[in-house]
Design a protein around this motif. Sequence first.
Motif, short mmCIF file in Angstrom:
data_model
loop_
_atom_site.label_atom_id
_atom_site.label_comp_id
_atom_site.label_asym_id
_atom_site.label_seq_id
_atom_site.Cartn_x
_atom_site.Cartn_y
_atom_site.Cartn_z
N HIS A 290 -88.22 -55.22 1.10
CA HIS A 290 -87.94 -54.27 -0.02
C HIS A 290 -89.10 -53.85 -1.00
O HIS A 290 -89.21 -52.51 -1.22
CB HIS A 290 -87.22 -55.37 -0.93
CG HIS A 290 -86.48 -54.76 -2.01
ND1 HIS A 290 -85.60 -53.83 -2.11
CD2 HIS A 290 -86.71 -54.99 -3.47
CE1 HIS A 290 -85.19 -53.30 -3.22
NE2 HIS A 290 -86.04 -54.12 -4.23
N ASP B 224 -81.34 -54.66 -2.38
CA ASP B 224 -80.75 -54.37 -3.69
C ASP B 224 -79.48 -53.87 -3.55
O ASP B 224 -79.19 -52.60 -4.12
CB ASP B 224 -81.63 -53.43 -4.52
CG ASP B 224 -82.70 -54.48 -5.16
OD1 ASP B 224 -82.58 -55.48 -5.31
OD2 ASP B 224 -83.68 -53.72 -6.21
N HIS C 169 -87.27 -50.70 -3.67
CA HIS C 169 -87.78 -51.06 -4.71
C HIS C 169 -88.12 -50.05 -5.81
O HIS C 169 -87.66 -50.15 -7.04
CB HIS C 169 -88.96 -52.00 -4.36
CG HIS C 169 -89.09 -52.86 -5.50
ND1 HIS C 169 -88.27 -53.62 -6.16
CD2 HIS C 169 -90.49 -53.44 -6.14
CE1 HIS C 169 -88.74 -54.39 -7.20
NE2 HIS C 169 -90.10 -54.28 -6.98
N HIS D 270 -87.27 -46.87 -5.84
CA HIS D 270 -86.49 -45.73 -6.01
C HIS D 270 -86.92 -44.28 -6.11
O HIS D 270 -86.30 -43.57 -6.52
CB HIS D 270 -85.41 -45.99 -7.51
CG HIS D 270 -84.90 -47.36 -7.49
ND1 HIS D 270 -83.61 -47.59 -8.39
CD2 HIS D 270 -84.98 -48.48 -6.85
CE1 HIS D 270 -83.28 -48.89 -8.10
NE2 HIS D 270 -84.13 -49.24 -7.46
N HIS E 210 -77.34 -50.73 -5.65
CA HIS E 210 -77.19 -51.15 -6.81
C HIS E 210 -75.61 -51.18 -7.46
O HIS E 210 -75.56 -50.79 -8.50
CB HIS E 210 -78.27 -50.61 -7.82
CG HIS E 210 -79.41 -51.15 -7.76
ND1 HIS E 210 -79.89 -52.43 -8.26
CD2 HIS E 210 -80.59 -50.52 -7.29
CE1 HIS E 210 -81.14 -52.55 -7.99
NE2 HIS E 210 -81.65 -51.43 -7.42
ZN ZN Z 1 -83.71 -51.52 -6.77
#
Ligand code: ZN
Length: 240
Positions: free
Chosen positions: A115, A36, A149, A151, A10
Amino acid sequence: MRYAIISDVHSNLEALEAVLEALESESIDVYLSTGDIVGYGADPEECVERIRALDPHIVAGNHDWAVAGILSLDFFNSYAREAIEWTRTRLPREDMEWLRSLQLVKKVGKMTLVHATLHSPENFDYLLTAYDAHLSLEVLETPVCFVGHSHVPVTFAQNGSVTFSFASEIDLNGVHRAIVNAGSVGQPRDGNPHASFGIYDTEKNVVHVRRVPYDVAGTTRKILAAGLPSVLAERLWVGK
Ligand code: ZN
């Protein structure tokens, strides 16, 4: 072989650099990522470049596909949407094309990368419960699947029934199939603000989830200076 699993970066460069530094002494053969790379943080270009330089096996996250224009912004909350639109203005065309080229599912030897969930990867649902894991394990064709996804570092193991564990050392010997989330590098959400990543030693058949501190102050300063929503900075201090 020793694999590093780097996910949900991110656009957090300080966290990514801390993780890559920790991996320097780990004799990593191949890098894996469950996506991500961008979204939320202030360093999308640098993070994409760093990840691309690792020549990883990688799949697309919802933020990657949204930035690339494949996924509609309607699927995101206002903070995420703002960051996605901002990120689009910061990425060179070549990086945008690279994001656009990422696929949803990838098999690498005895591993599968995705993901979100393996049973409906295009919906980007959260894999949070043993039932969600059961649905994905039903369609898993390899012994191990790495996901991102949520986290939240967690492992779902199937030996008849599906059980889950938050252990940081995951022994896959004797496990029929497993889904492993090694956590998020750039925006952990399990209450621990330290960057999270994984190391999978296929010879020992053990995954280690590791945490490293990073310069949260530096990252949050950049997010605020970029004019991104302040909540995206605040949450990094508490790992939420
Ligand atoms: Zn994410």
